[in-house]
Enzyme design. Structure first.
Site, PDB file in Angstrom:
ATOM      1  N   ASP A   1       8.678 -35.543   0.904  1.00 55.09           N
ATOM      2  CA  ASP A   1       9.423 -34.715   0.311  1.00 55.09           C
ATOM      3  C   ASP A   1      11.041 -34.949   0.369  1.00 55.09           C
ATOM      4  O   ASP A   1      11.583 -34.055   0.101  1.00 55.09           O
ATOM      5  CB  ASP A   1       9.081 -33.324   0.806  1.00 55.09           C
ATOM      6  CG  ASP A   1       7.477 -33.326   0.944  1.00 55.09           C
ATOM      7  OD1 ASP A   1       7.036 -33.475   0.099  1.00 55.09           O
ATOM      8  OD2 ASP A   1       7.281 -32.528   1.894  1.00 55.09           O
TER       9      ASP A   1
ATOM     10  N   GLY B   1      12.410 -36.286  -2.245  1.00 57.39           N
ATOM     11  CA  GLY B   1      12.764 -36.310  -3.913  1.00 57.39           C
ATOM     12  C   GLY B   1      12.843 -37.730  -4.384  1.00 57.39           C
ATOM     13  O   GLY B   1      13.655 -38.085  -5.225  1.00 57.39           O
ATOM     14  N   LYS B   2      11.871 -38.402  -3.756  1.00 53.87           N
ATOM     15  CA  LYS B   2      11.881 -39.724  -4.171  1.00 53.87           C
ATOM     16  C   LYS B   2      11.445 -39.828  -5.806  1.00 53.87           C
ATOM     17  O   LYS B   2      11.848 -40.702  -6.480  1.00 53.87           O
ATOM     18  CB  LYS B   2      10.618 -40.425  -3.414  1.00 53.87           C
ATOM     19  CG  LYS B   2      10.870 -40.566  -2.101  1.00 53.87           C
ATOM     20  CD  LYS B   2       9.415 -41.389  -1.431  1.00 53.87           C
ATOM     21  CE  LYS B   2       8.500 -40.248  -1.184  1.00 53.87           C
ATOM     22  NZ  LYS B   2       8.557 -39.188  -0.382  1.00 53.87           N
TER      23      LYS B   2
ATOM     24  N   GLY C   1       2.890 -35.329  -3.738  1.00 51.70           N
ATOM     25  CA  GLY C   1       3.174 -34.591  -4.814  1.00 51.70           C
ATOM     26  C   GLY C   1       4.805 -34.809  -4.998  1.00 51.70           C
ATOM     27  O   GLY C   1       5.607 -34.804  -4.633  1.00 51.70           O
ATOM     28  N   HIS C   2       4.724 -35.462  -6.252  1.00 54.64           N
ATOM     29  CA  HIS C   2       6.019 -35.779  -7.081  1.00 54.64           C
ATOM     30  C   HIS C   2       6.285 -34.697  -8.103  1.00 54.64           C
ATOM     31  O   HIS C   2       5.556 -34.444  -8.963  1.00 54.64           O
ATOM     32  CB  HIS C   2       6.271 -37.049  -7.247  1.00 54.64           C
ATOM     33  CG  HIS C   2       6.266 -38.031  -6.292  1.00 54.64           C
ATOM     34  ND1 HIS C   2       6.010 -39.509  -6.585  1.00 54.64           N
ATOM     35  CD2 HIS C   2       6.496 -37.863  -4.888  1.00 54.64           C
ATOM     36  CE1 HIS C   2       6.197 -39.966  -5.298  1.00 54.64           C
ATOM     37  NE2 HIS C   2       6.204 -39.054  -4.499  1.00 54.64           N
TER      38      HIS C   2
ATOM     39  N   ARG D   1     -15.021 -50.247   7.381  1.00 57.03           N
ATOM     40  CA  ARG D   1     -15.549 -51.281   6.723  1.00 57.03           C
ATOM     41  C   ARG D   1     -16.989 -50.459   5.993  1.00 57.03           C
ATOM     42  O   ARG D   1     -17.968 -51.402   5.925  1.00 57.03           O
ATOM     43  CB  ARG D   1     -16.040 -52.631   7.237  1.00 57.03           C
ATOM     44  CG  ARG D   1     -14.718 -53.357   7.505  1.00 57.03           C
ATOM     45  CD  ARG D   1     -14.765 -54.451   8.500  1.00 57.03           C
ATOM     46  NE  ARG D   1     -15.002 -53.640   9.729  1.00 57.03           N
ATOM     47  CZ  ARG D   1     -15.053 -54.282  11.121  1.00 57.03           C
ATOM     48  NH1 ARG D   1     -14.860 -55.813  10.981  1.00 57.03           N
ATOM     49  NH2 ARG D   1     -15.085 -54.000  12.212  1.00 57.03           N
TER      50      ARG D   1
ATOM     51  N   GLN E   1       4.721 -39.920   0.910  1.00 57.82           N
ATOM     52  CA  GLN E   1       5.186 -39.688   2.206  1.00 57.82           C
ATOM     53  C   GLN E   1       6.510 -40.232   2.532  1.00 57.82           C
ATOM     54  O   GLN E   1       7.391 -40.368   1.829  1.00 57.82           O
ATOM     55  CB  GLN E   1       4.114 -40.016   3.144  1.00 57.82           C
ATOM     56  CG  GLN E   1       2.732 -39.237   2.915  1.00 57.82           C
ATOM     57  CD  GLN E   1       1.882 -39.591   1.617  1.00 57.82           C
ATOM     58  OE1 GLN E   1       1.725 -40.853   1.538  1.00 57.82           O
ATOM     59  NE2 GLN E   1       1.393 -38.881   0.949  1.00 57.82           N
TER      60      GLN E   1
ATOM     61  N   THR F   1       4.490 -29.284  -2.695  1.00 61.45           N
ATOM     62  CA  THR F   1       3.956 -29.447  -3.915  1.00 61.45           C
ATOM     63  C   THR F   1       2.645 -29.503  -4.076  1.00 61.45           C
ATOM     64  O   THR F   1       1.678 -29.085  -4.956  1.00 61.45           O
ATOM     65  CB  THR F   1       4.568 -30.772  -4.645  1.00 61.45           C
ATOM     66  OG1 THR F   1       5.877 -30.972  -4.088  1.00 61.45           O
ATOM     67  CG2 THR F   1       4.273 -31.062  -6.025  1.00 61.45           C
ATOM     68  N   THR F   2       2.025 -30.055  -3.032  1.00 57.78           N
ATOM     69  CA  THR F   2       0.459 -30.166  -3.075  1.00 57.78           C
ATOM     70  C   THR F   2      -0.097 -28.962  -2.388  1.00 57.78           C
ATOM     71  O   THR F   2      -1.243 -28.579  -2.653  1.00 57.78           O
ATOM     72  CB  THR F   2       0.218 -31.364  -1.955  1.00 57.78           C
ATOM     73  OG1 THR F   2       0.855 -32.533  -2.435  1.00 57.78           O
ATOM     74  CG2 THR F   2      -1.340 -31.662  -1.949  1.00 57.78           C
TER      75      THR F   2
ATOM     76  N   PRO G   1       5.454 -23.280   3.224  1.00 55.49           N
ATOM     77  CA  PRO G   1       6.708 -23.437   3.241  1.00 55.49           C
ATOM     78  C   PRO G   1       6.977 -24.607   3.895  1.00 55.49           C
ATOM     79  O   PRO G   1       6.101 -24.667   5.336  1.00 55.49           O
ATOM     80  CB  PRO G   1       7.016 -21.822   3.922  1.00 55.49           C
ATOM     81  CG  PRO G   1       5.685 -21.215   4.261  1.00 55.49           C
ATOM     82  CD  PRO G   1       4.699 -22.070   3.604  1.00 55.49           C
TER      83      PRO G   1
ATOM     84  N   LEU H   1      22.112 -32.633  -2.294  1.00 56.67           N
ATOM     85  CA  LEU H   1      23.506 -32.089  -1.698  1.00 56.67           C
ATOM     86  C   LEU H   1      23.821 -30.853  -2.311  1.00 56.67           C
ATOM     87  O   LEU H   1      24.323 -30.109  -1.462  1.00 56.67           O
ATOM     88  CB  LEU H   1      24.298 -33.402  -2.335  1.00 56.67           C
ATOM     89  CG  LEU H   1      25.786 -33.459  -1.442  1.00 56.67           C
ATOM     90  CD1 LEU H   1      25.719 -33.473  -0.013  1.00 56.67           C
ATOM     91  CD2 LEU H   1      26.783 -34.115  -1.944  1.00 56.67           C
TER      92      LEU H   1
HETATM   93  P1  IMP Z   1      -2.691 -35.926   5.589  1.00 54.43           P
HETATM   94  O1  IMP Z   1      -1.949 -37.092   4.945  1.00 54.43           O
HETATM   95  O2  IMP Z   1      -3.271 -35.093   4.604  1.00 54.43           O
HETATM   96  O3  IMP Z   1      -3.642 -36.720   6.482  1.00 54.43           O
HETATM   97  O4  IMP Z   1      -1.762 -35.354   6.654  1.00 54.43           O
HETATM   98  C1  IMP Z   1      -0.931 -35.780   7.617  1.00 54.43           C
HETATM   99  C2  IMP Z   1       0.421 -35.392   7.790  1.00 54.43           C
HETATM  100  O5  IMP Z   1       1.339 -35.778   6.790  1.00 54.43           O
HETATM  101  C3  IMP Z   1       0.556 -33.822   7.714  1.00 54.43           C
HETATM  102  O6  IMP Z   1       1.406 -33.227   8.636  1.00 54.43           O
HETATM  103  C4  IMP Z   1       0.895 -33.458   6.125  1.00 54.43           C
HETATM  104  O7  IMP Z   1       1.584 -32.203   6.062  1.00 54.43           O
HETATM  105  C5  IMP Z   1       1.760 -34.697   6.108  1.00 54.43           C
HETATM  106  N1  IMP Z   1       1.742 -35.294   4.693  1.00 54.43           N
HETATM  107  C6  IMP Z   1       1.087 -35.966   3.842  1.00 54.43           C
HETATM  108  N2  IMP Z   1       1.463 -36.063   2.665  1.00 54.43           N
HETATM  109  C7  IMP Z   1       2.667 -35.457   2.656  1.00 54.43           C
HETATM  110  C8  IMP Z   1       3.700 -35.637   1.600  1.00 54.43           C
HETATM  111  O8  IMP Z   1       3.477 -36.007   0.405  1.00 54.43           O
HETATM  112  N3  IMP Z   1       4.670 -34.743   1.860  1.00 54.43           N
HETATM  113  C9  IMP Z   1       4.981 -34.324   3.136  1.00 54.43           C
HETATM  114  N4  IMP Z   1       4.137 -34.346   4.015  1.00 54.43           N
HETATM  115  C10 IMP Z   1       3.115 -34.833   3.933  1.00 54.43           C
END
Ligand code: IMP
Length: 430
Positions: A13, A15-16, A40-41, A144, A225, A304-305, A309, A337
């Site tokens: 998150d 802001g990529k 989520g972008h 596998r 991520q 986003t996903t 909060p 910023l």
């Molecule tokens: P998973 O990827 O759903 O297995 O979640 C593992 C951890 O990564 C959790 O703490 C999620 O909240 C975090 N996480 C996964 N994807 C994102 C993302 O795109 N942004 C922020 N946190 C994420």
């Protein structure tokens, strides 16, 4: 051979999407290399706000081709919805524009059910996953027994693989978690339908990208991520199940290291995290409310996903320097910023303390990080609104001091600063 990799330096998150969107204007191809629809972008183009989970955000530029690499796990339901929504918005998505690796793996309703069951079974030790089936899909890949997308070209093998997959899921659900089984026959039919719908998009992404790079085309690898969620380099076990770090881009797209030009580390001007796990600079007071926002705006700190909060805190330079190290970041992009405007004082974590000991690099594990006390440097804030700033000189001097402090601590130049939610709200630095 110019490959640029955009990587998150925090817990996602950062802001990529914004930075990818900006760089995609000069790229011929944009490629996702890890994770799945846990990402989520949000991209804002004029009045349209796109929330993309799988398709690279470069799709909003008419000239770019977009790729989803072998390192990604794909929920076909999300993918097909996303294709449809983009098409409805007038954006061209077709098999000569979107290419999905035959070596990417599929996420099914079985993986979603297992993610839920596993999180429930963890009780208070839960990871706080996005419940999108990410961990179970990567588990199957490593074990596998995954559903590799090459299978969509061979329905006989696909049906057998789906039958075995749902039988395995049901065994786990019933015997390990005491849950009701899924309707395997119905699901096999359902996923056969999805496979037919995505078949035209399946391609040899590694070969296509290598060919493009060989012709001198610019390719942008879009990270999902962030570094601190990386399976190997993040705050394990509170991590995701893939490698969002820059080397993951090579592995997840089938590219060699020699093609890398720039590694662009994206960092928010403060720190956020969703889900459980250590967060040394987390704040809970009025500053937290200021940083998080109320949820009324798309840029407020709510997932986003998942809509959750986000936890918020001060920028952690120890973790940022660490992220720069494990990614080989060559330049930084600083985002949001503008959110710091209006704070009297801004803190940055420059080291940690345990007892008498001062630490300038993170410890070996998440458990130790919990007990590390952040040591802050305090900087003066600024009250001016900065969204209209387009040149470095237009920023308030205290904002410039903040950016210089980050550069000096990290020894990496800040090349871009985003100061607002719109596409053009960016200051480019030479
Ligand atoms: P998973 O990827 O759903 O297995 O979640 C593992 C951890 O990564 C959790 O703490 C999620 O909240 C975090 N996480 C996964 N994807 C994102 C993302 O795109 N942004 C922020 N946190 C994420």
């Amino acid at each position: 051979m110019p490959l640029d990799i955009v990587v998150g330096t925090q817990w996602g998150d950062e802001g990529k999407g914004r930075i990818v969107d900006l760089l995609a204007a000069q790229a011929d191809a944009v490629a996702r290399y890890s994770g799945g629809d846990n990402a989520g972008h949000t991209v804002t183009v004029g009045r349209q706000v796109f929330k993309l989970h799988l398709i690279p955000s470069g799709i909003t530029h008419p000239h770019t081709q977009v790729f989803i690499g072998n390192g990604v796990v794909i929920n076909p339901v999300t993918l097909l919805n996303e294709i449809e929504r983009l098409q409805q918005a007038g954006i061209e998505v077709h098999p000569r524009r979107l290419f999905i690796s035959f070596a990417a793996h599929m996420i099914t309703a079985g993986h979603l059910a297992l993610d839920r069951a596993q999180e429930a079974a963890r009780g208070r030790a839960k990871i706080g996953t996005t419940l999108r089936g990410i961990g179970p899909a990567y588990t199957d890949k490593v074990a596998r027994r995954g559903l590799r997308l090459e299978l969509v070209g061979d329905e006989g093998r696909l049906v057998t693989a789906l039958q075995e997959h749902f039988a395995n899921v049901n065994e786990l659900l019933q015997k390990l978690y005491g849950e009701e089984p899924l309707d395997a026959d119905l699901l096999v039919e359902e996923y056969l339908g999805y496979a037919r719908a995505i078949r035209p998009y399946i391609a040899d992404v590694s070969a296509l990208l290598n060919e493009a790079l060989g012709k001198g085309k610019r390719v942008l690898a879009e990270g999902a991520q962030g570094t601190l969620l990386d399976l190997d380099h993040g705050t394990y076990p509170f991590v995701t199940s893939s490698n969002p770090t820059a080397p993951g881009a090579l592995l997840g797209l089938g590219l060699g290291a020699a093609c890398v030009d720039r590694v662009i580390g994206v960092t928010k001007a403060y720190q956020t995290r969703v889900g459980a796990g250590p967060f040394p600079t987390e704040v809970f007071d009025q500053t937290a409310e200021h940083l998080r926002g109320s949820g009324a705006h798309p840029w407020d700190e709510f997932g986003t996903t998942t809509g959750r909060p986000r936890r918020v805190g001060w920028l952690d330079l120890v973790l940022l320097r660490y992220a720069i190290r494990v990614n080989g970041v060559s330049e930084l992009a600083l985002t949001k910023l503008d959110i710091l405007s209006g704070l009297d004082e801004i803190k940055v974590c420059v080291a940690y303390r345990t007892g008498e000991q001062l630490h300038t690099i993170p410890p070996w594990g998440a458990a130790q990080l919990e007990s590390y006390q952040p040591q802050y440097r305090s900087l003066p804030g600024w009250s001016e609104e900065i969204r209209s700033c387009r040149r470095w000189e237009e920023l308030p001097s205290n904002a410039r001091q903040y950016v210089r402090c980050i550069e000096e601590s990290c020894q990496v130049p800040v090349k871009r600063i985003s100061v607002g939610p719109e596409r053009g709200d960016v200051i480019e630095l030479s």
